[in-house]
Design a protein around this motif. Sequence first.
Motif, PDB file in Angstrom:
ATOM      1  N   ASP A   1      15.779  -6.331   2.706  1.00 42.03           N
ATOM      2  CA  ASP A   1      15.047  -7.135   1.739  1.00 42.03           C
ATOM      3  C   ASP A   1      14.130  -6.228   0.935  1.00 42.03           C
ATOM      4  N   LYS A   2      14.492  -5.970  -0.314  1.00 42.89           N
ATOM      5  CA  LYS A   2      13.732  -5.040  -1.147  1.00 42.89           C
ATOM      6  C   LYS A   2      12.519  -5.684  -1.816  1.00 42.89           C
ATOM      7  N   ILE A   3      12.367  -7.017  -1.648  1.00 44.78           N
ATOM      8  CA  ILE A   3      11.265  -7.724  -2.293  1.00 44.78           C
ATOM      9  C   ILE A   3      10.161  -8.066  -1.294  1.00 44.78           C
ATOM     10  N   ASN A   4      10.535  -8.692  -0.196  1.00 45.40           N
ATOM     11  CA  ASN A   4       9.534  -9.150   0.764  1.00 45.40           C
ATOM     12  C   ASN A   4       9.547  -8.370   2.077  1.00 45.40           C
ATOM     13  N   GLY A   5      10.505  -7.473   2.244  1.00 45.28           N
ATOM     14  CA  GLY A   5      10.614  -6.721   3.489  1.00 45.28           C
ATOM     15  C   GLY A   5       9.545  -5.646   3.615  1.00 45.28           C
ATOM     16  N   LYS A   6       9.300  -5.225   4.843  1.00 48.19           N
ATOM     17  CA  LYS A   6       8.345  -4.149   5.105  1.00 48.19           C
ATOM     18  C   LYS A   6       8.860  -2.852   4.494  1.00 48.19           C
ATOM     19  N   GLU A   7       7.963  -2.067   3.891  1.00 46.86           N
ATOM     20  CA  GLU A   7       8.342  -0.810   3.254  1.00 46.86           C
ATOM     21  C   GLU A   7       7.587   0.366   3.870  1.00 46.86           C
ATOM     22  N   ASP A   8       8.218   1.513   3.822  1.00 44.69           N
ATOM     23  CA  ASP A   8       7.639   2.740   4.367  1.00 44.69           C
ATOM     24  C   ASP A   8       6.752   3.390   3.314  1.00 44.69           C
ATOM     25  N   ARG A   9       5.584   2.828   3.128  1.00 42.23           N
ATOM     26  CA  ARG A   9       4.660   3.326   2.096  1.00 42.23           C
ATOM     27  C   ARG A   9       4.326   4.800   2.307  1.00 42.23           C
ATOM     28  N   GLU A  10       4.006   5.167   3.543  1.00 39.72           N
ATOM     29  CA  GLU A  10       3.633   6.552   3.832  1.00 39.72           C
ATOM     30  C   GLU A  10       4.767   7.507   3.501  1.00 39.72           C
ATOM     31  N   GLY A  11       5.986   7.143   3.900  1.00 42.10           N
ATOM     32  CA  GLY A  11       7.140   7.990   3.621  1.00 42.10           C
ATOM     33  C   GLY A  11       7.427   8.093   2.137  1.00 42.10           C
ATOM     34  N   MET A  12       7.277   6.990   1.424  1.00 39.37           N
ATOM     35  CA  MET A  12       7.506   7.011  -0.024  1.00 39.37           C
ATOM     36  C   MET A  12       6.521   7.934  -0.730  1.00 39.37           C
TER      37      MET A  12
END
Length: 235
Positions: A85-96
């Motif tokens: 889920d690219k909209i509401n899913g958890k994202e790897d902010r630190e990695g990005m």
Amino acid sequence: MAATVLQSGVLAATKEHTATVIFMHGLGDKGHLWQVFGYNQERIIGDIRGLLPHVKFIFPHAPIQPVTLQGGMSMPSWFDIFSSDKINGKEDREGMLRAVNHINELITEEMETSKLSSDRIVVAGFSQGAAMALLTGLTSERKLAGMVALSGYLPLRADIFAMATDTNKNTPIFMAHGDSDVVVNYQTGKGSAELLKQHHYQVDFNTYEELGHSAFPEELQDLAKFFWKVLPEQA
């Protein structure tokens, strides 16, 4: 040169080098073996390179790291992926953000070694790499020539506009997506473009019928026109 500068595949300009495209590959790929179009790297760029003999193409390799969505398997990846889920899913902010730092180091190296100004550099990418191109460009303190997102999406959308600088507010953005893409849903890509437009970014969104998570000649032709527009040959 900083120790963290990414290793890359390179296609040199065929005449005097006055501009550069830095292209980030998708998940599980490598810069020097980029095959999202079903061709080898030379064939991909060869299709548009004839119009751009002054442009150097750099294909950085993402670090190899575990990817949660792939069962923890290690593979070339710009950041971890927790959800489809690219909209509401958890994202790897630190990695990005770590990947953005590496891409910015590569931009710095290119400016220093090739004696280019930042406005002669385009950041581009496919899929996961497209997300990196957008995040890098929007948050950059340097004026870039353009941004390209093929079959990609806008990451960290909850706070990316608070992170964005005004430097590239008017920088042209080329986005392209197949309407049959089941890896990065077409509506996700289209919605990303619409959100950018709502925040007054200069986005050209292109739809390709019956195209999945890939690309084809018409898209390459449109991409070549964009490169020529934002990176014209200089006397």
